[in-house]
Write a protein that holds these residues in place. Structure first.
Motif, PDB file in Angstrom:
ATOM      1  N   SER A  19       7.252   2.699   4.914  1.00 28.49           N
ATOM      2  CA  SER A  19       7.099   4.131   5.046  1.00 28.49           C
ATOM      3  C   SER A  19       8.325   4.840   4.583  1.00 28.49           C
ATOM      4  O   SER A  19       8.210   6.152   4.281  1.00 28.49           O
ATOM      5  CB  SER A  19       6.727   4.631   6.432  1.00 28.49           C
ATOM      6  N   THR A  37       6.238   4.503  -1.511  1.00 21.24           N
ATOM      7  CA  THR A  37       5.217   3.771  -0.801  1.00 21.24           C
ATOM      8  C   THR A  37       4.592   4.257   0.367  1.00 21.24           C
ATOM      9  O   THR A  37       5.326   4.702   1.504  1.00 21.24           O
ATOM     10  CB  THR A  37       5.790   2.461  -0.590  1.00 21.24           C
ATOM     11  N   GLU A  38       3.219   4.005   0.473  1.00 18.69           N
ATOM     12  CA  GLU A  38       2.460   4.699   1.664  1.00 18.69           C
ATOM     13  C   GLU A  38       1.801   3.424   2.082  1.00 18.69           C
ATOM     14  O   GLU A  38       1.106   2.479   1.494  1.00 18.69           O
ATOM     15  CB  GLU A  38       1.399   5.783   1.289  1.00 18.69           C
ATOM     16  N   LYS A  52      -1.195   2.073   4.663  1.00 17.29           N
ATOM     17  CA  LYS A  52      -2.598   2.541   5.355  1.00 17.29           C
ATOM     18  C   LYS A  52      -3.016   1.128   6.231  1.00 17.29           C
ATOM     19  O   LYS A  52      -3.117  -0.005   5.383  1.00 17.29           O
ATOM     20  CB  LYS A  52      -3.367   2.878   4.254  1.00 17.29           C
ATOM     21  N   SER A  57       1.268   3.791  -5.334  1.00 15.39           N
ATOM     22  CA  SER A  57       0.503   4.851  -6.294  1.00 15.39           C
ATOM     23  C   SER A  57      -1.016   4.534  -6.246  1.00 15.39           C
ATOM     24  O   SER A  57      -1.448   3.603  -5.888  1.00 15.39           O
ATOM     25  CB  SER A  57       1.207   4.890  -7.720  1.00 15.39           C
ATOM     26  N   LYS A 110      -1.343  -1.266  -5.457  1.00 16.77           N
ATOM     27  CA  LYS A 110      -1.246  -1.381  -4.159  1.00 16.77           C
ATOM     28  C   LYS A 110      -1.354  -3.077  -3.877  1.00 16.77           C
ATOM     29  O   LYS A 110      -1.806  -3.803  -4.883  1.00 16.77           O
ATOM     30  CB  LYS A 110      -2.422  -0.846  -3.389  1.00 16.77           C
TER      31      LYS A 110
END
Length: 495
Positions: free
Chosen positions: A20, A25-26, A28, A86, A90
């Motif tokens: 994070s 980069t995310e 979830k 993006s 992933k």
């Protein structure tokens, strides 16, 4: 290793915190938890265990040596974490924990017991630059096409596999392509057990071409599998049918007769089929699947296996309070002998069923210890379901009746049982002769306590008639002592 679950979760959250912090980069996270109790009487129509393989030689233990424990409490937890670089790239890591209370991971009697955690998803997914071709590599869920009426494909459905897949749109909103390669078994892994190399792998190549038109959808598909003679078919589970492994799914009954097992080091298996959905007459919708499969055609005549499987269904979706459905299926069964091979369609990891039927391992939410595990291949049947019944807000019901009749000649099963004794290849209550039938009813209820928390009740009843001359007096007589039934109640939470 003790407390490995805690360590793994800390590691996942630590990775999430680190990721994070990176601008590109995310992270979830999604998952679910299920806690439920199951009361199940007359497993396998007898209350006793089925026969099971004990080695790849093969050796096996007979049925009726263990007595059922009728009540269990199960707990399941799954966590899926996506590391999204993006829209095009992933990585997903999925972990799970599942066990009964009082044993192993989730135990009331010994909370310090070793924790068992498993990775069930681990794949990299990305789009090829400049187009919408999506590539997925790693441990992933693979479902061969099946029409919407039915759960899972009878060849391979509802399971994970280490694979490389390519998903590409050929004509926007009209024609697509899904192609891939998967390795289902590699028994000896890096080194074979001697200086002589052996064929110990089971590999599969698959292709699907989904076609979508107004009021019509069809997905023709094909699978080619290369089966090595020395792969662990007898000790590797291939489905959640009762005690069923790759051996029962792929080989013929004649394979066990002298000379035993395959002649060839490798045998080719192939399947071709299509799912079909017609919605042009909405709210009346039609569904069907047609599949043919064959394998070991170049081996000894007694080792060949081939057959058909067809299903069909219709539903009416014009009412708000319920959705009525009718369905049926038919597949080829064994003829009078085993020396000429098998007339049943071969399978890899089957998982098929209609209407949450208690007879089959299909869409039960409270999945463990949830059904009779019957085999639809080598049989035909009909059924009806009242689905999505809702007369009170947040409360829904489903009622399903299913009848199944065998398509297998009694002689083929009787001869193999005489030769092998009680064995895992043909099992009473899973494989039916042409003189046998079974029927089942399930009534299921779900109440949404909150948007993501539900109370679930699943019930089932099943009755079967079995031949003493095929299965022996002990098993057949025990099946007449009472019908099978279950009651399962629990909580499901999704986040």
């Amino acid at each position: 290793m003790k407390r490995i679950l805690t360590i793994a979760l800390v590691a996942v959250f630590a990775l999430g915190a680190f990721a994070s912090a990176q601008a590109a980069t995310e992270v979830k996270m999604t998952g679910d938890a299920r806690i439920y109790g199951v009361f199940f009487a007359q497993h396998n129509y007898t209350g006793w265990n089925n026969a099971s393989w004990t080695s790849n030689t093969p050796t096996w233990s007979g049925a009726g040596k263990k007595t059922e424990d009728r009540f269990e409490i199960w707990e399941r937890f799954r966590l899926r974490t996506d590391f999204v670089a993006s829209e095009a790239v992933k990585f997903r890591l999925g972990i799970k924990v599942e066990d009964t209370w009082g044993h192993g991971t989730l135990t009331a009697a010994n909370p310090d017991a070793a924790t068992s955690i498993a990775v069930y998803q681990a794949f990299l997914q990305f789009k090829w630059p400049g187009c919408n071709i999506e590539i997925t590599a790693g441990l992933q869920d693979i479902d061969l096409p099946i029409s919407k009426m039915f759960y899972g494909n009878p060849v391979f459905g509802g399971d994970r596999i280490a694979a490389l897949t390519i998903n590409a749109p050929l004509i926007d909103n009209t024609l697509g392509l899904l192609a891939g390669f998967g390795r289902l078994i590699d028994t000896n892994r890096t080194y074979d057990t001697t200086s002589t190399q052996v064929a110990d792998e089971l590999d599969a190549y698959f292709l699907a071409l989904p076609i979508t038109l107004e009021g019509f959808k069809a997905t023709p598909w094909a699978v080619l599998a290369v089966a090595g003679k020395n792969a662990g078919y007898f000790t590797t589970g291939a489905s959640t049918f009762n005690s069923q492994s790759y051996a029962e799914n792929l080989v013929s009954g004649g394979t066990f007769m002298t000379p035993a097992l395959w002649k060839n080091d490798q045998n080719v298996y192939w399947w071709a089929g299509s799912s079909i959905e017609v919605t042009a007459l909405d709210p009346v919708k039609f569904y069907a699947d047609v599949i043919y499969g064959a394998g070991a055609q170049a081996d000894r005549k007694k080792s060949k296996r081939e057959g058909w499987f067809l299903d069909f269904g219709v539903e009416y979706t014009g009412w708000d309070v319920l959705t009525p459905k009718i369905f049926g299926w038919w597949s080829t069964g064994e003829d009078h002998g085993n020396r000429n091979g098998s007339e049943r369609m071969p399978q890899l990891r089957p998982n098929w069923g209609p209407g949450n039927s208690f007879l089959f391992d299909d869409s039960q939410e409270l999945a463990k210890n949830s059904n009779m595990g019957m085999n639809p291949v080598g049989a035909y049947g009909i059924g009806a379901s009242l689905d999505n019944m809702s007369f009170i807000e947040k409360l829904t019901h489903r009622l399903t009746y299913t009848y199944i009749h065998g398509n297998n000649n009694p002689s083929a099963i009787r001869v193999l049982n005489t030769t092998m004794g009680s064995n895992p290849y043909f099992v009473m209550g899973r494989d039916l002769t042409s003189n046998e039938f079974a029927m089942g009813v399930n009534f299921d209820t779900k109440y949404m306590i909150y948007e993501n928390l539900a109370a679930v009740l699943e019930t089932g009843w099943a009755h079967g008639q079995y031949q003493t001359s095929v299965w022996g007096h002990r098993l057949a007589e025990k099946s007449r002592s009472g019908d099978a039934w279950k009651v399962a109640f629990g909580l499901t939470y999704k986040f």
